[in-house]
Design a protein around this motif. Structure first.
Motif, PDB file in Angstrom:
ATOM      1  N   VAL A  96       0.846  -1.198   0.000  1.00 36.31           N
ATOM      2  CA  VAL A  96       0.000   0.000   0.000  1.00 36.31           C
ATOM      3  C   VAL A  96       0.887   1.258   0.000  1.00 36.31           C
ATOM      4  CG1 VAL A  96      -1.684   1.337   1.343  1.00 36.31           C
ATOM      5  CG2 VAL A  96      -1.931  -1.153   1.130  1.00 36.31           C
ATOM      6  N   LEU A  97       1.955   1.225   0.808  1.00 39.90           N
ATOM      7  CA  LEU A  97       2.865   2.372   0.872  1.00 39.90           C
ATOM      8  C   LEU A  97       3.542   2.592  -0.482  1.00 39.90           C
ATOM      9  CD1 LEU A  97       4.537   1.715   4.367  1.00 39.90           C
ATOM     10  CD2 LEU A  97       2.558   3.167   3.845  1.00 39.90           C
ATOM     11  N   GLU A  98       3.900   1.480  -1.146  1.00 41.33           N
ATOM     12  CA  GLU A  98       4.512   1.587  -2.475  1.00 41.33           C
ATOM     13  C   GLU A  98       3.593   2.326  -3.438  1.00 41.33           C
ATOM     14  OE1 GLU A  98       7.909   0.883  -1.954  1.00 41.33           O
ATOM     15  OE2 GLU A  98       7.660   0.407  -4.067  1.00 41.33           O
ATOM     16  N   GLY A  99       2.322   1.964  -3.388  1.00 40.32           N
ATOM     17  CA  GLY A  99       1.346   2.618  -4.257  1.00 40.32           C
ATOM     18  C   GLY A  99       1.315   4.121  -4.005  1.00 40.32           C
ATOM     19  N   ARG A 100       1.374   4.493  -2.753  1.00 39.42           N
ATOM     20  CA  ARG A 100       1.332   5.921  -2.408  1.00 39.42           C
ATOM     21  C   ARG A 100       2.610   6.624  -2.845  1.00 39.42           C
ATOM     22  NH1 ARG A 100      -1.835   6.878   3.222  1.00 39.42           N
ATOM     23  NH2 ARG A 100      -3.576   5.480   2.780  1.00 39.42           N
TER      24      ARG A 100
END
Ligand code: ATP
Length: 429
Positions: A96-100
């Motif tokens: 999820v952090l990667e997506g952000r």
């Protein structure tokens, strides 16, 4: 599981999504290598066949996503396999952090809101695995080429520099499983005590300084802004400790709050976040591998940490013993200075010391064995707002000759004569 000490070479085969939990024995280091398959230690991948040497007492886990064979040489306090871990939920958070981060990177750098990557804060009681989770998230991000900023607000242990400090540093490579966080140019503020209750106002003031400084750096650096931060916090989550968490969430503008292993804290923070639509509060399971450490162990760990600062993890640094005149050094303490006696105050006034007052300290035997920070301040009134260059350790005070002997990481003049004293001491062993 839970095997007692073994001191010969042994091989361990790990099934997919399982880990080998190890506590190195207290006397000798442990050598370990990956024989085949793939494995990581707290998010940092092991290179095949290369022996790594882990210092005594270190506690860690070798985790594999797809299966691996590990070889160990040396004595362990314990080593056992576990196939129930929260690693899948942790790596989902990473995704999820990667997506952000990707979204932030493709946004216009002029849009300061959209180009800001995730600001993650990890909270939970003592021994819930906060430092370990922070480390995994940082290493996984670095592996994908990001340079996230690690912020450590935990003055008790200190994974960036000596205890009693708060600090931040960019993580450019997966964190070395043995060496830990690299020490290149961290941004450090010295609080001087190992518990925040010594001077809560000072702790807050320094957190503010650190946050402000990072904000300035981020404003000029789109790359680190997109990569975001991972903030590790203290295990103090009750009363003032809880207020300090809220303060950190606000001041760092955290937008992801990861709560480890405590329902009550999770629901309290979740309720607070109702009024903050862009803050996500996520509950995560504590790993069964996290080892509880008692006060005595923590005390020892702090001493090792200070030793490591001067001598290196494997005694590979050569600190320098220097001698200075009393008059060459200006030692200050913040708050807690001598209070005015009640008789000297107007009737009815309370003798409260200003917690942020910077007062000069007389050089005497009380300084022996203290760890002092070398401030970047150029004037005494800048001490509170200045970060520190590093630390010295007082090894002798000669009152007669007015000479002070101290250990510093390197030879030569100190970058400044402004020194900060707290209550942090160390007995070199
Ligand atoms: P603190 O109370 O100091 O804030 P914390 O919540 O940050 O502690 P960690 O430092 O992450 O907890 O973990 C405590 C100890 O447990 C550390 O020595 C860490 O290396 C060890 N540890 C964490 N996870 C595992 C695991 N899966 N297997 C073995 N050891 C582990």
């Amino acid at each position: 599981s839970g095997s007692a000490s073994a001191s010969t070479i042994k091989q361990v085969k790990l099934e997919r999504e399982s880990e080998l939990r190890i506590e190195v024995g207290s006397e000798t280091p442990l050598k370990l290598r990956l024989l085949n398959g793939s494995a990581e230690i707290f998010g940092s991948e092991l290179a095949p066949e290369i022996w790594l040497t882990f210092p005594s007492r270190l506690k860690f886990a070798v985790f594999t996503w797809y299966g691996a064979t590990i070889e160990m040489d040396g004595t362990t306090e314990t080593d056992y396999m576990a196939d129930e871990t929260p690693m899948v939920s942790y790596v989902n958070v990473h995704a999820v952090l990667e997506g952000r981060r990707n979204r932030a990177k493709t946004s216009s750098p002029n849009d300061s809101e959209a180009s800001q990557g995730p600001r993650v804060i990890v909270v939970g009681p003592t021994d819930s695995g906060k430092s370990t989770l922070s480390r995994m998230l940082l290493s996984w991000a670095a592996k994908q080429g990001w340079k996230p900023t690690f912020v450590d607000l935990d003055i008790g242990q200190g994974s960036i520099t000596v205890p009693g400090s708060i600090a931040a540093t960019p993580i450019e490579m997966p964190i070395d499983p043995v060496e830990g966080i690299p020490l290149e140019m961290p941004l450090v503020y010295y609080y001087g005590h190992t518990t925040p209750s010594n001077n809560v106002d000072l702790y807050k003031a320094l957190v503010n300084e650190l946050a402000q400084m990072l904000e300035t750096q981020f404003a000029h650096n789109a790359e680190s802004r997109a990569a975001g931060m991972v903030i590790n916090t203290m295990g103090w989550i009750e009363s003032t400790g809880y207020e300090l968490l809220l303060h950190a969430i606000d001041i760092f503008k955290a937008n992801v709050v990861l709560v480890l292993g405590q329902e009550k804290l999770f629901s309290m923070l979740k309720a607070v976040a109702k009024s903050k639509p862009n803050v996500d509060v996520v509950k995560l399971q504590k790993s069964g591998g996290v080892v509880s450490r008692n006060a005595k162990f923590r005390q020892k760990a702090r001493a090792y940490r200070i030793r490591e600062y001067f001598y290196g993890l494997a005694n590979d640094l050569s600190p320098h013993s220097n001698i200075a005149n009393f008059s060459d050094l200006l030692v200050y303490r913040i708050g807690g200075g001598p209070q005015a006696p009640r008789s000297a105050l107007p009737i009815g006034a309370d003798p409260v010391a200003n917690p942020l007052r910077v007062t000069p300290v007389n050089i005497d035997q009380d300084l022996l064995h203290t760890v002092l920070a070398v401030s970047y301040a150029k004037e005494a009134d800048q001490i509170l707002s200045s970060n520190v260059a590093g630390f010295i350790y007082i090894t002798d005070i000669d009152i007669q000759r007015k000479k002070i002997t101290y250990l510093a990481p390197s030879a030569g003049d100190l970058p400044s004569k402004y020194l900060i004293m707290g209550t942090l001491t160390w007995l070199e062993t």
